[in-house]
Motif scaffolding. Structure first.
Motif, PDB file in Angstrom:
ATOM      1  N   ASN A  21      68.339 -47.707  19.683  1.00  0.00           N
ATOM      2  CA  ASN A  21      67.413 -47.559  18.557  1.00  0.00           C
ATOM      3  C   ASN A  21      67.734 -46.222  17.897  1.00  0.00           C
ATOM      4  OD1 ASN A  21      65.332 -47.348  16.736  1.00  0.00           O
ATOM      5  ND2 ASN A  21      63.726 -47.915  18.179  1.00  0.00           N
ATOM      6  N   TYR A  22      68.911 -46.163  17.272  1.00  0.00           N
ATOM      7  CA  TYR A  22      69.419 -44.909  16.733  1.00  0.00           C
ATOM      8  C   TYR A  22      68.599 -44.396  15.552  1.00  0.00           C
ATOM      9  CZ  TYR A  22      73.497 -45.966  19.617  1.00  0.00           C
ATOM     10  OH  TYR A  22      74.328 -46.253  20.676  1.00  0.00           O
ATOM     11  N   SER A  23      67.866 -45.283  14.893  1.00  0.00           N
ATOM     12  CA  SER A  23      67.038 -44.857  13.765  1.00  0.00           C
ATOM     13  C   SER A  23      65.701 -44.292  14.218  1.00  0.00           C
ATOM     14  CB  SER A  23      66.801 -46.037  12.811  1.00  0.00           C
ATOM     15  OG  SER A  23      68.027 -46.537  12.318  1.00  0.00           O
ATOM     16  N   GLY A  24      65.400 -44.416  15.508  1.00  0.00           N
ATOM     17  CA  GLY A  24      64.135 -43.889  16.017  1.00  0.00           C
ATOM     18  C   GLY A  24      62.926 -44.665  15.532  1.00  0.00           C
ATOM     19  N   ILE A  25      63.103 -45.957  15.283  1.00  0.00           N
ATOM     20  CA  ILE A  25      62.026 -46.782  14.731  1.00  0.00           C
ATOM     21  C   ILE A  25      60.914 -46.972  15.759  1.00  0.00           C
ATOM     22  CG2 ILE A  25      61.457 -49.064  13.812  1.00  0.00           C
ATOM     23  CD1 ILE A  25      64.414 -49.238  12.905  1.00  0.00           C
ATOM     24  N   GLN A  26      59.689 -46.673  15.348  1.00  0.00           N
ATOM     25  CA  GLN A  26      58.509 -46.899  16.187  1.00  0.00           C
ATOM     26  C   GLN A  26      57.422 -47.512  15.309  1.00  0.00           C
ATOM     27  OE1 GLN A  26      57.572 -43.818  19.230  1.00  0.00           O
ATOM     28  NE2 GLN A  26      59.146 -42.575  18.218  1.00  0.00           N
ATOM     29  N   VAL A  27      57.508 -48.815  15.143  1.00  0.00           N
ATOM     30  CA  VAL A  27      56.599 -49.540  14.256  1.00  0.00           C
ATOM     31  C   VAL A  27      55.921 -50.656  15.056  1.00  0.00           C
ATOM     32  CG1 VAL A  27      56.409 -50.915  12.150  1.00  0.00           C
ATOM     33  CG2 VAL A  27      58.064 -49.037  12.264  1.00  0.00           C
ATOM     34  N   PRO A  28      54.607 -50.599  15.228  1.00  0.00           N
ATOM     35  CA  PRO A  28      53.902 -51.626  16.009  1.00  0.00           C
ATOM     36  C   PRO A  28      54.165 -53.050  15.518  1.00  0.00           C
ATOM     37  CG  PRO A  28      52.458 -49.758  15.613  1.00  0.00           C
ATOM     38  CD  PRO A  28      53.698 -49.520  14.797  1.00  0.00           C
ATOM     39  N   ALA A  29      54.280 -53.229  14.206  1.00  0.00           N
ATOM     40  CA  ALA A  29      54.523 -54.574  13.671  1.00  0.00           C
ATOM     41  C   ALA A  29      55.869 -55.116  14.144  1.00  0.00           C
ATOM     42  CB  ALA A  29      54.470 -54.545  12.144  1.00  0.00           C
ATOM     43  N   ILE A  30      56.872 -54.238  14.233  1.00  0.00           N
ATOM     44  CA  ILE A  30      58.185 -54.670  14.722  1.00  0.00           C
ATOM     45  C   ILE A  30      58.106 -55.009  16.204  1.00  0.00           C
ATOM     46  CG2 ILE A  30      60.542 -53.892  15.192  1.00  0.00           C
ATOM     47  CD1 ILE A  30      60.509 -52.420  12.557  1.00  0.00           C
ATOM     48  N   GLN A  39      59.638 -48.395  22.489  1.00  0.00           N
ATOM     49  CA  GLN A  39      59.987 -47.842  23.794  1.00  0.00           C
ATOM     50  C   GLN A  39      61.437 -47.375  23.816  1.00  0.00           C
ATOM     51  OE1 GLN A  39      57.924 -47.240  26.388  1.00  0.00           O
ATOM     52  NE2 GLN A  39      59.668 -46.209  27.350  1.00  0.00           N
ATOM     53  N   ALA A  40      62.319 -48.131  23.166  1.00  0.00           N
ATOM     54  CA  ALA A  40      63.732 -47.748  23.111  1.00  0.00           C
ATOM     55  C   ALA A  40      63.922 -46.436  22.360  1.00  0.00           C
ATOM     56  CB  ALA A  40      64.547 -48.856  22.450  1.00  0.00           C
ATOM     57  N   ALA A  41      63.088 -46.195  21.348  1.00  0.00           N
ATOM     58  CA  ALA A  41      63.194 -44.954  20.574  1.00  0.00           C
ATOM     59  C   ALA A  41      62.871 -43.736  21.427  1.00  0.00           C
ATOM     60  CB  ALA A  41      62.264 -45.009  19.364  1.00  0.00           C
TER      61      ALA A  41
END
Length: 201
Positions: free
Chosen positions: A113-122, A104-106
């Motif tokens: 979330n500057y890396s744009g990470i969108q990983v369900p496991a995280i 959501q932050a991405a």
């Protein structure tokens, strides 16, 4: 040179090859290039040195210095390729992890979330961190998330020093055990016995 050779080999395995001094993808022909966005002159030397090494691989890099207002605007809207950033996480991570790594932050301007990470496991592990009922559950979830973050190679480590270098006056004492985050001046104190000869002068 060894690292450059290793980098070139990894890029070749991923389908990138040098053509006319530019690194291009063998399928699309797209050239690899990006911009490093800076606001501090102190980081410029590091960025230029890194860019120089990347150009040896055929990667075109632009180093752009902007004023603080423009920099804040661009990172708040994720309008950048690469920035320099330092994380100083808490020793007891909590719901702020969603602000740094959550999906959501991405998708939300103004988060980190500057890396744009969108990983369900995280996302699932962040929930476990927040819902942890004891220290063991917290540590287990944090370590699992740490492994996923490292596996994703979302950041490029620039440098790391395992020690702090200080020049100190021997009139002061400090705790025998150094905190995990390094020395803290506010935990030091003046030794009255050592100060006495000075006070008499």
């Amino acid at each position: 040179r060894r690292n450059l050779r290793k980098s070139g080999k990894l890029l070749a395995e991923a389908g990138w090859h040098v053509n006319n001094l530019r690194l291009r993808h063998k399928t699309s022909g797209q050239a690899l290039h990006f911009e490093i966005l800076l606001q501090r002159r102190s980081n410029e030397k590091l960025a230029l040195h890194w860019a120089s090494n990347l150009r040896k691989l055929g990667i075109e890099v632009t180093v752009r210095m902007v004023d603080p207002a423009q920099y804040q605007q661009r990172i708040s809207t994720f309008d950048f390729d690469v920035i320099f950033y330092r994380w100083e996480p808490s020793l007891s991570p909590g719901n702020e992890q969603a602000y740094y790594w959550g999906s959501q932050a991405a998708r939300t301007d103004g988060t980190r979330n500057y890396s744009g990470i969108q990983v369900p496991a995280i996302d699932a592990l962040i929930k476990r961190i927040v819902d942890a009922s004891d220290r063991h559950q917290l540590v287990t979830a944090v370590r699992a998330m740490d492994r996923i973050l490292q596996w994703g190679h979302y950041v490029v480590p620039l440098f790391h020093q395992r020690s702090d270098r200080l020049a100190i006056w021997n009139r002061f004492d400090r705790p025998q055990k150094t905190p995990l985050y390094g020395y803290r001046i506010e935990t030091w104190w003046a030794d009255e016995a050592k100060l006495e000869p000075i006070n008499k002068q």
